[in-house]
Design an enzyme around this catalytic site. Structure first.
Site, PDB file in Angstrom:
ATOM      1  N   TYR A 156       1.921   9.809 -38.082  1.00  0.00           N
ATOM      2  CA  TYR A 156       2.041  10.777 -39.078  1.00  0.00           C
ATOM      3  C   TYR A 156       1.506  12.804 -38.759  1.00  0.00           C
ATOM      4  N   ILE A 157       0.231  12.417 -37.940  1.00  0.00           N
ATOM      5  CA  ILE A 157      -0.224  13.978 -37.646  1.00  0.00           C
ATOM      6  C   ILE A 157       0.518  14.767 -36.213  1.00  0.00           C
ATOM      7  N   ASP A 182       6.091   7.235 -27.743  1.00  0.00           N
ATOM      8  CA  ASP A 182       5.605   6.728 -29.082  1.00  0.00           C
ATOM      9  C   ASP A 182       6.106   5.420 -28.718  1.00  0.00           C
ATOM     10  N   PHE A 208      -2.123  11.613 -29.714  1.00  0.00           N
ATOM     11  CA  PHE A 208      -2.374  10.764 -31.196  1.00  0.00           C
ATOM     12  C   PHE A 208      -2.253   9.501 -31.072  1.00  0.00           C
ATOM     13  N   ALA A 209      -1.657   8.588 -29.878  1.00  0.00           N
ATOM     14  CA  ALA A 209      -1.247   7.261 -29.772  1.00  0.00           C
ATOM     15  C   ALA A 209      -2.793   6.976 -30.414  1.00  0.00           C
ATOM     16  N   SER A 269     -12.496  11.417 -34.911  1.00  0.00           N
ATOM     17  CA  SER A 269     -12.246  11.471 -36.450  1.00  0.00           C
ATOM     18  C   SER A 269     -14.127  11.465 -36.953  1.00  0.00           C
ATOM     19  N   TYR A 295     -12.812   0.343 -35.555  1.00  0.00           N
ATOM     20  CA  TYR A 295     -12.195   1.144 -35.150  1.00  0.00           C
ATOM     21  C   TYR A 295     -12.708   2.822 -35.105  1.00  0.00           C
ATOM     22  N   LYS A 304     -13.617   5.480 -30.869  1.00  0.00           N
ATOM     23  CA  LYS A 304     -13.073   6.657 -30.925  1.00  0.00           C
ATOM     24  C   LYS A 304     -14.914   6.799 -30.093  1.00  0.00           C
ATOM     25  N   LEU A 325      -6.859   7.193 -49.604  1.00  0.00           N
ATOM     26  CA  LEU A 325      -6.510   7.973 -51.421  1.00  0.00           C
ATOM     27  C   LEU A 325      -4.913   7.987 -51.591  1.00  0.00           C
ATOM     28  N   ARG A 351     -17.007   0.866 -52.572  1.00  0.00           N
ATOM     29  CA  ARG A 351     -16.128   0.057 -51.377  1.00  0.00           C
ATOM     30  C   ARG A 351     -16.632  -0.113 -50.224  1.00  0.00           C
ATOM     31  N   TYR A 382     -19.507  13.513 -48.181  1.00  0.00           N
ATOM     32  CA  TYR A 382     -19.951  15.064 -46.742  1.00  0.00           C
ATOM     33  C   TYR A 382     -18.040  15.638 -46.726  1.00  0.00           C
TER      34      TYR A 382
HETATM   35  P1  NAD Z   1       0.036   6.832 -37.432  1.00  0.00           P
HETATM   36  O1  NAD Z   1      -0.222   5.682 -37.283  1.00  0.00           O
HETATM   37  O2  NAD Z   1       0.690   7.679 -37.847  1.00  0.00           O
HETATM   38  O3  NAD Z   1       0.579   7.498 -35.538  1.00  0.00           O
HETATM   39  C1  NAD Z   1       0.358   6.853 -34.336  1.00  0.00           C
HETATM   40  C2  NAD Z   1       1.318   7.002 -33.234  1.00  0.00           C
HETATM   41  O4  NAD Z   1       0.682   6.277 -32.198  1.00  0.00           O
HETATM   42  C3  NAD Z   1       2.266   5.771 -34.199  1.00  0.00           C
HETATM   43  O5  NAD Z   1       3.570   6.333 -34.308  1.00  0.00           O
HETATM   44  C4  NAD Z   1       1.822   4.574 -32.928  1.00  0.00           C
HETATM   45  O6  NAD Z   1       3.492   4.031 -33.174  1.00  0.00           O
HETATM   46  C5  NAD Z   1       1.582   5.062 -31.500  1.00  0.00           C
HETATM   47  N1  NAD Z   1       1.562   4.266 -31.384  1.00  0.00           N
HETATM   48  C6  NAD Z   1      -0.386   3.525 -31.163  1.00  0.00           C
HETATM   49  N2  NAD Z   1      -0.716   3.206 -30.593  1.00  0.00           N
HETATM   50  C7  NAD Z   1       0.261   3.120 -29.184  1.00  0.00           C
HETATM   51  C8  NAD Z   1       0.565   2.847 -28.253  1.00  0.00           C
HETATM   52  N3  NAD Z   1      -0.495   2.060 -27.008  1.00  0.00           N
HETATM   53  N4  NAD Z   1       0.964   3.289 -27.049  1.00  0.00           N
HETATM   54  C9  NAD Z   1       2.019   4.074 -27.301  1.00  0.00           C
HETATM   55  N5  NAD Z   1       1.968   4.231 -28.903  1.00  0.00           N
HETATM   56  C10 NAD Z   1       1.256   4.207 -29.575  1.00  0.00           C
HETATM   57  O7  NAD Z   1      -1.670   7.799 -36.629  1.00  0.00           O
HETATM   58  P2  NAD Z   1      -2.375   9.248 -37.569  1.00  0.00           P
HETATM   59  O8  NAD Z   1      -2.520   9.429 -38.671  1.00  0.00           O
HETATM   60  O9  NAD Z   1      -1.227  10.703 -37.084  1.00  0.00           O
HETATM   61  O10 NAD Z   1      -3.267   9.349 -36.500  1.00  0.00           O
HETATM   62  C11 NAD Z   1      -2.662   9.646 -35.782  1.00  0.00           C
HETATM   63  C12 NAD Z   1      -4.226   9.613 -34.267  1.00  0.00           C
HETATM   64  O11 NAD Z   1      -5.333  10.579 -34.942  1.00  0.00           O
HETATM   65  C13 NAD Z   1      -4.684   8.878 -34.441  1.00  0.00           C
HETATM   66  O12 NAD Z   1      -5.818   8.499 -32.842  1.00  0.00           O
HETATM   67  C14 NAD Z   1      -6.054   8.341 -35.256  1.00  0.00           C
HETATM   68  O13 NAD Z   1      -6.652   7.294 -35.324  1.00  0.00           O
HETATM   69  C15 NAD Z   1      -6.176   9.821 -34.906  1.00  0.00           C
HETATM   70  N6  NAD Z   1      -6.620  10.341 -36.702  1.00  0.00           N
HETATM   71  C16 NAD Z   1      -6.162   9.749 -38.124  1.00  0.00           C
HETATM   72  C17 NAD Z   1      -6.959   9.876 -39.333  1.00  0.00           C
HETATM   73  C18 NAD Z   1      -5.921   9.966 -40.565  1.00  0.00           C
HETATM   74  O14 NAD Z   1      -6.359   9.958 -41.247  1.00  0.00           O
HETATM   75  N7  NAD Z   1      -4.226   9.679 -40.224  1.00  0.00           N
HETATM   76  C19 NAD Z   1      -7.766  10.406 -39.166  1.00  0.00           C
HETATM   77  C20 NAD Z   1      -8.863  11.122 -38.230  1.00  0.00           C
HETATM   78  C21 NAD Z   1      -8.313  10.465 -36.910  1.00  0.00           C
HETATM   79  C1  UD1 Z   2     -10.836   6.756 -44.100  1.00  0.00           C
HETATM   80  C2  UD1 Z   2     -11.748   5.833 -43.226  1.00  0.00           C
HETATM   81  C3  UD1 Z   2     -12.268   6.431 -42.141  1.00  0.00           C
HETATM   82  C4  UD1 Z   2     -11.202   7.411 -41.735  1.00  0.00           C
HETATM   83  C5  UD1 Z   2     -10.462   8.362 -42.641  1.00  0.00           C
HETATM   84  C6  UD1 Z   2      -9.369   8.439 -42.034  1.00  0.00           C
HETATM   85  C7  UD1 Z   2     -12.951   3.917 -44.485  1.00  0.00           C
HETATM   86  C8  UD1 Z   2     -14.325   3.300 -44.666  1.00  0.00           C
HETATM   87  N1  UD1 Z   2     -13.406   5.284 -43.730  1.00  0.00           N
HETATM   88  O1  UD1 Z   2     -12.494   7.155 -44.562  1.00  0.00           O
HETATM   89  O2  UD1 Z   2     -13.266   6.078 -41.106  1.00  0.00           O
HETATM   90  O3  UD1 Z   2     -11.278   8.200 -40.157  1.00  0.00           O
HETATM   91  O4  UD1 Z   2     -10.291   7.105 -43.697  1.00  0.00           O
HETATM   92  O5  UD1 Z   2      -8.962   9.664 -43.525  1.00  0.00           O
HETATM   93  O6  UD1 Z   2     -12.212   3.364 -44.575  1.00  0.00           O
HETATM   94  N2  UD1 Z   2     -10.697   5.901 -52.771  1.00  0.00           N
HETATM   95  C9  UD1 Z   2     -10.460   5.402 -53.872  1.00  0.00           C
HETATM   96  N3  UD1 Z   2      -9.287   4.064 -54.348  1.00  0.00           N
HETATM   97  C10 UD1 Z   2      -8.576   4.218 -52.757  1.00  0.00           C
HETATM   98  C11 UD1 Z   2      -8.785   4.294 -51.910  1.00  0.00           C
HETATM   99  C12 UD1 Z   2      -9.523   5.029 -51.406  1.00  0.00           C
HETATM  100  O7  UD1 Z   2     -11.484   5.454 -54.826  1.00  0.00           O
HETATM  101  O8  UD1 Z   2      -7.509   3.388 -53.733  1.00  0.00           O
HETATM  102  C13 UD1 Z   2     -11.721   6.672 -52.574  1.00  0.00           C
HETATM  103  C14 UD1 Z   2     -12.896   6.194 -50.834  1.00  0.00           C
HETATM  104  O9  UD1 Z   2     -13.692   4.768 -51.905  1.00  0.00           O
HETATM  105  C15 UD1 Z   2     -12.921   7.482 -50.308  1.00  0.00           C
HETATM  106  C16 UD1 Z   2     -12.103   8.549 -50.563  1.00  0.00           C
HETATM  107  O10 UD1 Z   2     -11.883   8.048 -52.299  1.00  0.00           O
HETATM  108  O11 UD1 Z   2     -14.122   8.022 -51.833  1.00  0.00           O
HETATM  109  C17 UD1 Z   2     -11.556   8.436 -49.505  1.00  0.00           C
HETATM  110  O12 UD1 Z   2     -10.803   6.947 -48.980  1.00  0.00           O
HETATM  111  P1  UD1 Z   2      -9.978   7.369 -47.475  1.00  0.00           P
HETATM  112  O13 UD1 Z   2      -8.804   8.428 -48.102  1.00  0.00           O
HETATM  113  O14 UD1 Z   2      -9.585   5.958 -47.496  1.00  0.00           O
HETATM  114  O15 UD1 Z   2     -10.792   7.617 -47.007  1.00  0.00           O
HETATM  115  P2  UD1 Z   2     -12.537   7.680 -46.234  1.00  0.00           P
HETATM  116  O16 UD1 Z   2     -13.128   6.937 -46.903  1.00  0.00           O
HETATM  117  O17 UD1 Z   2     -13.240   9.533 -46.476  1.00  0.00           O
END
Ligand code: NAD
Ligand code: UD1
Length: 339
Positions: free
Chosen positions: A11-12, A31, A80-81, A124, A149, A153, A200, A293, A300
Site C-alpha cells: 500500500y504505502i 517484494d 517498507f517490507a 509506527s 507487531y 517495530k 477503520l 476494542r 492521539y
Molecule cells: P503492505 O502489507 O501493504 O506492504 C508491505 C509489503 O511488504 C507487502 O507488499 C508484502 O508483500 C511485502 N513483504 C512483507 N514481508 C516481506 C518479506 N519478508 N520480503 C519481501 N517482501 C515482504 O503494508 P503497508 O501498509 O504498505 O505498510 C508498509 C510498512 O509501513 C510496513 O512496515 C508497516 O508495518 C508500516 N506501517 C504501516 C502502517 C499502516 O497503517 N499501513 C502504519 C504504520 C507503519
Molecule cells: C491500528 C493499530 C496500530 C497500527 C495502525 C495502522 C490496533 C490496536 N492498532 O491503529 O498499531 O499502527 O492501525 O494504521 O490495532 N474502529 C472502529 N471500527 C472498525 C475499525 C476501527 O470503530 O471497524 C476505530 C478504532 O477503534 C480506532 C479507530 O477506528 O479508534 C482507528 O482504528 P484503526 O484504523 O484500526 O487504527 P488504530 O487502531 O489507530
C-alpha cells in the site's frame, strides 16, 4: 539516486514508488507478494510511464538478498517490507518477529557489505506505547508497544540505533507513521486488505460500496468530544512525499539515526470520519456502536513540528481529500486488485 524499495508492491510502498520516480530517482522494487498482488505492477508502470524493475523474493532469504546487492549498486534503501496486522501478530507472534526482524537483518547486512549506508525505515506511532503525552514527540522514551507487531517495530528501531551508534557512515531515517489512509488520485492504486479489514477507513469504504452491511464503531464512551476515539489520519500521498523528503535529508545529514513523525498534527474521531466519507461518496454508511476494542487508546496525534522544520515537509491533504480519493479507488476497484 538509485533507490531499492522493499515492500514496494504494498500500500504505502506503491504510492512512494510513483513519487520517487517523479522526483527523478531510479527505483528498484523487492517484494515477496506476501501481502500484495503482482497486478499492481502494470498499474505502477502506467503511472510512472515506463517499466519498473521488480524482484519477487522474500528478504528473509539471506542469499537472495545478498545476491541482489552483489549484482546492483544502490544509493539508498526504503524498507517498507513487513507484516503489519496487529491482531494476527498476537495469534502468530513468531511469524511476525521472524519476518520483520530477519528481513531487516538480511537487508542491513547486505547493505553494510556492499557499502550502501542510507536507509529509511517504516516505523509506527504504535511505538509510543500507552503512556506518552499527546501530541506524541519523537524524543519520548521509553518506546513500547502493546502487540508483537508493535514490539517488532520497537526492536528494529533499537537495532538500527545501535548499528548507527557503532560508527561508520550509516545515515538512517526512522519514519513513524500515524494512520495512513487515502489513495492515488487516479484511483488505480490504493489499499487492498485481504479478508476482513482491520482498520477503520477500508472498512468504511467497503460498507459504502455495499460489500459489507454495516460498520461497528468500537466504543462511544471515550473522553473525547463525541465519545469516539480520535486518530491522526494522514493521506498516503502526503506520506509518500515524506519519504522523498527524508531521502533528500539523509543524503546530506551527518551520519547517525534520526526519527520523524509523519502525521498531520490533528485528531479526527470515528464519527467525524464516517460523516466525511458519506459526504465524499454520496452514500450512507450504516453503523452500530459496540464495545471498545481491546488495546485501543482514546485519542492521539502527532507533533509534526520536527518533520516540518527538518525535512521541509508537512501534510497538506484534508480528511475530505482522504475520503474522496479512497472512494475513487474503492468504487472503481470494488474487489481490489485482480488476482
Ligand atoms: P503492505 O502489507 O501493504 O506492504 C508491505 C509489503 O511488504 C507487502 O507488499 C508484502 O508483500 C511485502 N513483504 C512483507 N514481508 C516481506 C518479506 N519478508 N520480503 C519481501 N517482501 C515482504 O503494508 P503497508 O501498509 O504498505 O505498510 C508498509 C510498512 O509501513 C510496513 O512496515 C508497516 O508495518 C508500516 N506501517 C504501516 C502502517 C499502516 O497503517 N499501513 C502504519 C504504520 C507503519
Ligand atoms: C491500528 C493499530 C496500530 C497500527 C495502525 C495502522 C490496533 C490496536 N492498532 O491503529 O498499531 O499502527 O492501525 O494504521 O490495532 N474502529 C472502529 N471500527 C472498525 C475499525 C476501527 O470503530 O471497524 C476505530 C478504532 O477503534 C480506532 C479507530 O477506528 O479508534 C482507528 O482504528 P484503526 O484504523 O484500526 O487504527 P488504530 O487502531 O489507530
Amino acid at each position: 539516486m538509485r533507490v531499492l524499495v522493499t515492500g514496494g508492491a504494498g500500500y504505502i510502498g506503491s504510492h512512494t514508488v510513483v513519487q520517487l520516480v517523479a522526483a527523478g530517482h531510479d527505483v528498484v522494487v523487492v517484494d515477496s507478494f506476501a501481502n500484495s498482488k503482482p497486478t499492481v505492477v502494470p498499474r505502477l508502470e502506467a503511472l510512472i510511464g515506463g517499466p519498473l524493475e521488480v524482484h519477487a523474493f522474500d528478504l528473509t532469504d539471506r542469499d537472495k538478498t545478498e545476491s541482489l546487492f552483489a549484482e546492483r549498486q544502490f544509493d539508498a534503501v526504503i524498507h517498507f517490507a513487513g507484516l503489519k496486522a496487529v491482531g494476527e501478530s498476537v495469534e502468530v507472534p513468531l511469524e511476525y518477529y521472524q519476518n520483520n526482524l530477519d528481513s531487516t537483518f538480511a537487508l542491513v547486512r547486505a547493505m553494510q557489505r556492499h557499502g550502501c549506508f542510507r536507509l529509511v525505515f517504516s516505523s509506527s506511532a504504535t511505538v509510543y506505547g500507552d503512556n506518552a503525552p499527546v501530541p506524541y514527540q519523537e524524543d519520548y522514551e521509553p518506546l513500547s508497544a502493546a502487540s508483537p507487531y508493535g514490539r517488532s517495530k520497537v526492536m528494529i528501531e533499537q537495532v538500527l540505533r545501535d548499528v548507527a551508534s557503532a560508527g561508520g557512515q550509516w545515515r538512517i531515517a526512522v519514519l513513524r507513521y500515524f494512520n495512513p489512509v487515502g489513495a492515488h488520485p487516479s484511483g488505480t492504486i490504493g489499499e487492498d486488505p485481504q479478508g476482513t479489514p482491520n482498520n477503520l477507513m477500508p472498512f468504511i469504504a467497503q460498507v459504502a460500496v455495499g460489500a459489507r452491511e454495516e460498520l461497528y464503531v468500537f466504543g462511544d464512551d471515550y473522553p473525547t468530544p463525541d465519545g469516539t476515539a480520535q486518530r491522526d489520519y494522514i493521506h498516503v500521498e502526503d506520506l509518500a512525499a515524506g519519504h522523498v523528503a527524508a531521502l533528500h535529508r539523509i543524503a546530506h545529514q551527518e551520519p547517525g539515526l534520526r526519527a520523524w513523525n509523519l502525521g498531520t498534527g490533528h485528531g479526527t474521531s470515528v464519527l467525524e470520519m464516517i460523516r466525511a466519507f458519506e459526504h465524499a461518496s454520496g452514500r450512507t454508511v450504516p453503523y452500530t456502536v459496540v464495545g471498545r476494542r481491546a488495546g485501543d487508546l482514546a485519542a492521539y496525534w502527532a507533533d509534526a513540528t520536527r518533520a516540518h522544520e527538518e525535512l521541509g515537509w508537512s501534510a497538506t491533504r484534508t480528511v475530505d481529500d482522504m475520503c474522496a480519493d479512497t472512494w475513487r479507488w474503492q468504487s472503481s476497484n470494488p474487489e481490489g486488485y485482480p488476482d
